[in-house]
Motif scaffolding. Sequence first.
Motif, PDB file in Angstrom:
ATOM      1  N   VAL A  78       0.834  -1.268  -0.068  1.00  0.00           N
ATOM      2  CA  VAL A  78       0.103  -0.144   0.241  1.00  0.00           C
ATOM      3  C   VAL A  78       0.952   1.119   0.093  1.00  0.00           C
ATOM      4  N   ARG A  79       0.372   2.291  -0.918  1.00  0.00           N
ATOM      5  CA  ARG A  79       1.141   3.551  -1.072  1.00  0.00           C
ATOM      6  C   ARG A  79       0.179   4.661  -0.110  1.00  0.00           C
ATOM      7  N   VAL A  80       0.720   5.359   0.846  1.00  0.00           N
ATOM      8  CA  VAL A  80      -0.056   6.239   1.447  1.00  0.00           C
ATOM      9  C   VAL A  80       0.508   7.675   1.522  1.00  0.00           C
ATOM     10  N   ARG A  81      -0.325   8.683   1.076  1.00  0.00           N
ATOM     11  CA  ARG A  81      -0.068   9.977   0.916  1.00  0.00           C
ATOM     12  C   ARG A  81      -0.249  10.750   2.329  1.00  0.00           C
ATOM     13  N   LEU A 109       7.898   7.080  12.410  1.00  0.00           N
ATOM     14  CA  LEU A 109       6.962   6.351  11.772  1.00  0.00           C
ATOM     15  C   LEU A 109       7.113   4.844  12.204  1.00  0.00           C
ATOM     16  N   ARG A 110       8.402   4.380  12.183  1.00  0.00           N
ATOM     17  CA  ARG A 110       8.520   3.129  12.751  1.00  0.00           C
ATOM     18  C   ARG A 110       8.023   2.769  14.004  1.00  0.00           C
ATOM     19  N   GLU A 111       8.215   3.826  14.951  1.00  0.00           N
ATOM     20  CA  GLU A 111       7.812   3.542  16.364  1.00  0.00           C
ATOM     21  C   GLU A 111       6.196   3.500  16.352  1.00  0.00           C
ATOM     22  N   VAL A 112       5.513   4.329  15.538  1.00  0.00           N
ATOM     23  CA  VAL A 112       3.860   4.464  15.250  1.00  0.00           C
ATOM     24  C   VAL A 112       3.561   2.972  14.755  1.00  0.00           C
ATOM     25  N   LEU A 113       4.265   2.552  13.815  1.00  0.00           N
ATOM     26  CA  LEU A 113       3.859   1.018  13.141  1.00  0.00           C
ATOM     27  C   LEU A 113       3.851  -0.164  14.072  1.00  0.00           C
ATOM     28  N   THR A 114       4.786   0.101  15.328  1.00  0.00           N
ATOM     29  CA  THR A 114       4.718  -0.840  16.144  1.00  0.00           C
ATOM     30  C   THR A 114       3.477  -1.090  16.947  1.00  0.00           C
ATOM     31  N   ILE A 188      -2.862   4.994  10.838  1.00  0.00           N
ATOM     32  CA  ILE A 188      -1.632   5.551  10.953  1.00  0.00           C
ATOM     33  C   ILE A 188      -1.235   6.984  10.805  1.00  0.00           C
ATOM     34  N   GLY A 189      -1.818   7.690   9.818  1.00  0.00           N
ATOM     35  CA  GLY A 189      -1.823   9.104   9.712  1.00  0.00           C
ATOM     36  C   GLY A 189      -1.947   9.854  10.646  1.00  0.00           C
ATOM     37  N   ARG A 190      -3.316   9.312  11.323  1.00  0.00           N
ATOM     38  CA  ARG A 190      -3.910  10.088  12.692  1.00  0.00           C
ATOM     39  C   ARG A 190      -2.692  10.100  13.835  1.00  0.00           C
ATOM     40  N   ALA A 191      -2.284   8.655  14.027  1.00  0.00           N
ATOM     41  CA  ALA A 191      -1.207   8.671  15.003  1.00  0.00           C
ATOM     42  C   ALA A 191      -0.009   9.524  14.892  1.00  0.00           C
ATOM     43  N   LEU A 192       0.413   9.717  13.572  1.00  0.00           N
ATOM     44  CA  LEU A 192       1.466  10.682  13.407  1.00  0.00           C
ATOM     45  C   LEU A 192       0.936  12.143  13.494  1.00  0.00           C
TER      46      LEU A 192
END
Length: 305
Positions: A78-81, A109-114, A188-192
């Motif tokens: 998946v590609r995310v903008r 970003l990597r921290e959020v992905l976890t 993920i975008g919201r968490a960032l």
Amino acid sequence: MGRRRNPGRNVTGILLLDKPLGLTSNDALQRVKRHYRAAKAGHTGSLDPLATGLLPCCLGDSTKFSAFLLDADKRYRVRVRLGVTTTTADAEGEVVETRPVEGVDEERLREVLTRFTGSIDQLPPMYSALKHQGQRLYKLARQGVEVERQPRRIDIHALELTAFELPEIELDVHCSKGTYVRTLAEDIGRALGCGGHVIALRRTGVGPYLESSGPFIALDEVAALAEQENFQALDALLLPLDTALGHCPALRLSEDSAFYLRQGQPVLVPQAPTEGLVRLYDPSARFIGVGFILEDGKVQPKRLI
């Protein structure tokens, strides 16, 4: 008296179709069915028109086993903008909000992905095929209606960052059935703190079928063979239906065991597993269906051809 309709070819197998962009899953399936002149066909879980990639199409007796692929894990690229939120969480929706992405770095970003790896609760989107009081949610959403939905527990087995090119990122997702990748990207975008939406989505795997193991079949290739009426070549593209159950142990049955199983009776099979689903084969190694192990160790038929 009217003419009887041609019931179609009694062809059985699984086509690993590479669904093209812009086509609904049902449209793609109906084209495959028409090209094969198949009597019966079904797919194994919808892909959005925006998405490309694997849509296993089950023909003939394979439709009896499509549920096993519906329940299987899925894989996506998946590609995310980042920085832009839309009404549908993908590029087809209207822009709701735009926020800066300068504060996002790869480490963060990597921290959020976890946080999104493992068992998580996900709220199904309004733009989905789920039903509320008999109506599809996406139809209600188009009318500007939003209804309460219950979060669902899903499993994200792996979430790998494959490209970091702000404002875009690319992820490989290995997830359980029922996962909405658009919602995952949005969350993920919201968490960032900047929001995000999907701009490209490709399904790269369903259960045992992976793009890394070999290319999927393009709809154009199927159409070209159908135009030539080359049914031998078309049928050669189909995988045997038991390949959908490659994760299940195989059991070779005796003549007597196969007979009683076909009557719906559980049988004791030497060296059978102690639990779970099993693939069943008759003495001549012909696939006859799926069974499961009872508490007393006997094999109970579940789905037979």
